[in-house]
Design a protein around this motif. Structure first.
Motif, PDB file in Angstrom:
ATOM      1  N   GLY A  91       0.843  -1.197   0.000  1.00 53.33           N
ATOM      2  CA  GLY A  91       0.000   0.000   0.000  1.00 53.33           C
ATOM      3  C   GLY A  91       0.869   1.233   0.000  1.00 53.33           C
ATOM      4  N   ASP A  92       0.212   2.371  -0.147  1.00 57.19           N
ATOM      5  CA  ASP A  92       0.963   3.622  -0.193  1.00 57.19           C
ATOM      6  C   ASP A  92       1.566   3.952   1.173  1.00 57.19           C
ATOM      7  OD1 ASP A  92       0.223   3.725  -2.798  1.00 57.19           O
ATOM      8  OD2 ASP A  92      -1.372   5.207  -2.525  1.00 57.19           O
ATOM      9  N   THR A  93       0.941   3.452   2.247  1.00 58.25           N
ATOM     10  CA  THR A  93       1.492   3.745   3.584  1.00 58.25           C
ATOM     11  C   THR A  93       2.855   3.076   3.795  1.00 58.25           C
ATOM     12  OG1 THR A  93      -0.784   3.879   4.395  1.00 58.25           O
ATOM     13  CG2 THR A  93       0.966   3.733   6.051  1.00 58.25           C
ATOM     14  N   PRO A  94       2.976   1.747   3.606  1.00 56.48           N
ATOM     15  CA  PRO A  94       4.276   1.128   3.902  1.00 56.48           C
ATOM     16  C   PRO A  94       5.335   1.334   2.831  1.00 56.48           C
ATOM     17  CG  PRO A  94       2.704  -0.560   3.224  1.00 56.48           C
ATOM     18  CD  PRO A  94       1.945   0.722   3.346  1.00 56.48           C
ATOM     19  N   GLY A  96     -11.734   1.486   7.660  1.00 55.11           N
ATOM     20  CA  GLY A  96     -11.451   0.767   8.903  1.00 55.11           C
ATOM     21  C   GLY A  96     -10.980  -0.660   8.690  1.00 55.11           C
ATOM     22  N   HIS A  97     -10.771  -1.051   7.429  1.00 58.18           N
ATOM     23  CA  HIS A  97     -10.311  -2.426   7.225  1.00 58.18           C
ATOM     24  C   HIS A  97      -8.829  -2.562   7.565  1.00 58.18           C
ATOM     25  CE1 HIS A  97      -9.294  -1.912   2.629  1.00 58.18           C
ATOM     26  NE2 HIS A  97      -8.288  -1.527   3.358  1.00 58.18           N
ATOM     27  N   VAL A  98      -8.448  -3.789   7.929  1.00 58.55           N
ATOM     28  CA  VAL A  98      -7.031  -4.146   8.051  1.00 58.55           C
ATOM     29  C   VAL A  98      -6.840  -5.404   7.221  1.00 58.55           C
ATOM     30  CG1 VAL A  98      -6.412  -2.986  10.197  1.00 58.55           C
ATOM     31  CG2 VAL A  98      -7.490  -5.226  10.302  1.00 58.55           C
ATOM     32  N   ARG A 130      -6.309   3.317  -7.670  1.00 56.79           N
ATOM     33  CA  ARG A 130      -5.100   3.676  -6.898  1.00 56.79           C
ATOM     34  C   ARG A 130      -3.937   2.750  -7.207  1.00 56.79           C
ATOM     35  NH1 ARG A 130      -6.005   4.018  -0.786  1.00 56.79           N
ATOM     36  NH2 ARG A 130      -3.865   4.771  -0.916  1.00 56.79           N
ATOM     37  N   TYR A 131      -4.231   1.485  -7.506  1.00 59.56           N
ATOM     38  CA  TYR A 131      -3.131   0.529  -7.646  1.00 59.56           C
ATOM     39  C   TYR A 131      -2.955   0.021  -9.080  1.00 59.56           C
ATOM     40  CZ  TYR A 131      -3.867   0.629  -2.571  1.00 59.56           C
ATOM     41  OH  TYR A 131      -4.042   1.042  -1.276  1.00 59.56           O
ATOM     42  N   GLY A 132      -3.795   0.505 -10.020  1.00 61.78           N
ATOM     43  CA  GLY A 132      -3.567   0.227 -11.433  1.00 61.78           C
ATOM     44  C   GLY A 132      -3.994  -1.126 -11.952  1.00 61.78           C
ATOM     45  N   GLY A 136      -5.955  12.275   5.761  1.00 62.43           N
ATOM     46  CA  GLY A 136      -7.125  11.514   5.290  1.00 62.43           C
ATOM     47  C   GLY A 136      -7.444  10.316   6.177  1.00 62.43           C
ATOM     48  N   LYS A 137      -6.499   9.893   7.002  1.00 60.69           N
ATOM     49  CA  LYS A 137      -6.746   8.731   7.879  1.00 60.69           C
ATOM     50  C   LYS A 137      -7.036   9.149   9.329  1.00 60.69           C
ATOM     51  CE  LYS A 137      -5.816   5.448   4.756  1.00 60.69           C
ATOM     52  NZ  LYS A 137      -4.585   4.736   4.569  1.00 60.69           N
ATOM     53  N   ALA A 138      -7.032  10.475   9.586  1.00 59.56           N
ATOM     54  CA  ALA A 138      -7.158  10.936  10.976  1.00 59.56           C
ATOM     55  C   ALA A 138      -8.474  10.487  11.616  1.00 59.56           C
ATOM     56  CB  ALA A 138      -7.033  12.458  11.037  1.00 59.56           C
TER      57      ALA A 138
HETATM   58  P1  PGA Z   1      -2.890   2.573   1.757  1.00 58.65           P
HETATM   59  O1  PGA Z   1      -3.920   1.394   2.022  1.00 58.65           O
HETATM   60  O2  PGA Z   1      -1.686   2.262   2.612  1.00 58.65           O
HETATM   61  O3  PGA Z   1      -2.589   2.462   0.295  1.00 58.65           O
HETATM   62  O4  PGA Z   1      -3.568   3.834   2.162  1.00 58.65           O
HETATM   63  C1  PGA Z   1      -4.234   1.036   3.328  1.00 58.65           C
HETATM   64  C2  PGA Z   1      -5.245  -0.056   3.270  1.00 58.65           C
HETATM   65  O5  PGA Z   1      -6.240   0.073   2.526  1.00 58.65           O
HETATM   66  O6  PGA Z   1      -5.059  -1.055   3.978  1.00 58.65           O
END
Ligand code: PGA
Length: 244
Positions: free
Chosen positions: A40-43, A137-139, A168-170, A200-202
């Motif tokens: 994902g874009d976060t890690p 809220g998914h993990v 987002r991921y193509g 956006g995640k706050a």
């Molecule tokens: P993101 O995705 O890191 O690309 O924002 C997080 C997720 O959907 O688990």
């Protein structure tokens, strides 16, 4: 907030390097670490920083094992949105020697069997699981409706997750389903780090940590974990009071 929850808040500028540095330290302490990693874009920036640390010879992941947190079903192996391909591009293939990598075996097995095999692998024991936090809220792909006992399984994707795969991921076409490590296996991991960045995640982070525990926000169940560490940047933590 649960007693086992530690929240670390870092500036946007230092966040990725700090997470990578802590991860490298964790591997130094336990070279045969069994890790579960998200994409994902976060890690992404964490992996870039970790690969740089490894390539400077400051840590070796040669004895570590990495299993993938989740995967889409119905995408060709070469599809740019495939999560195994993304983790390989961003981390596994960039470090030499690489850790042992276990993708979700969806090209070799039917989805149900692939999910079972992946669940069996997780049941051998995970030392550390890293997670991103979905806007809903998914993990992993434990979408709303999942609960703390949800097993590793084939899941239907919400329209939001299907759209994310394409936009987002193509992905060349929307995935038909997903396979995710279940919340049961995530909660059984010795340690969990929830990575969260961006304003956006706050709101969803505040919901996950301070709202009622519930299936509408699967990340809220993570508070049951005795060693949950939330590593957020300042914008993502802006909805949390007194977390510094
Ligand atoms: P993101 O995705 O890191 O690309 O924002 C997080 C997720 O959907 O688990």
């Amino acid at each position: 907030m649960g007693g086992g929850v530690r929240v670390d808040v870092l500036s946007e500028a230092e966040w990725a390097a700090a997470v990578a540095s802590d991860l490298a330290e964790r591997v130094r302490q336990q070279p045969s670490l069994r890790l579960c990693l998200p994409t994902g874009d976060t890690p992404s920036p964490v992996y870039e920083a970790l690969a740089a640390i490894a390539n400077r010879g400051e840590v070796s992941l040669a004895q570590a094992t990495v299993m993938l947190l989740d995967e889409y079903v119905g995408l060709e192996p070469e599809d740019p949105a495939r999560l195994d391909g993304r983790l390989c591009r961003e981390l596994i293939d960039r470090i030499d020697p690489a850790p042992t990598f276990h993708p979700v075996p969806i090209d070799d097995l039917q989805p149900q069997a692939a999910a079972r095999r992946h669940g069996d692998l997780a049941a051998e024991g995970l030392d550390l699981t890293l997670l991103g936090l979905g806007g809903n809220g998914h993990v992993g792909l434990n979408e709303p409706g999942s609960n703390a006992a949800s097993p590793t399984r084939v899941v239907e994707l919400t329209p939001e997750s299907q759209r994310a795969a394409v936009e987002r991921y193509g992905a060349r076409r929307p995935p038909t389903a997903g396979i995710t490590l279940g919340l049961d296996a995530i909660l059984a991991s010795q340690e969990v780090w929830l990575l969260v960045t961006g304003a956006g995640k706050a709101e969803i982070l505040a919901r996950a940590l301070t709202g009622p525990e519930g299936a509408d926000c699967p990340a809220s169940f993570l508070r049951r974990h005795p060693r949950l560490r939330v590593i957020a940047d300042e914008p993502a933590a802006s909805g949390l009071a007194n977390q510094r």
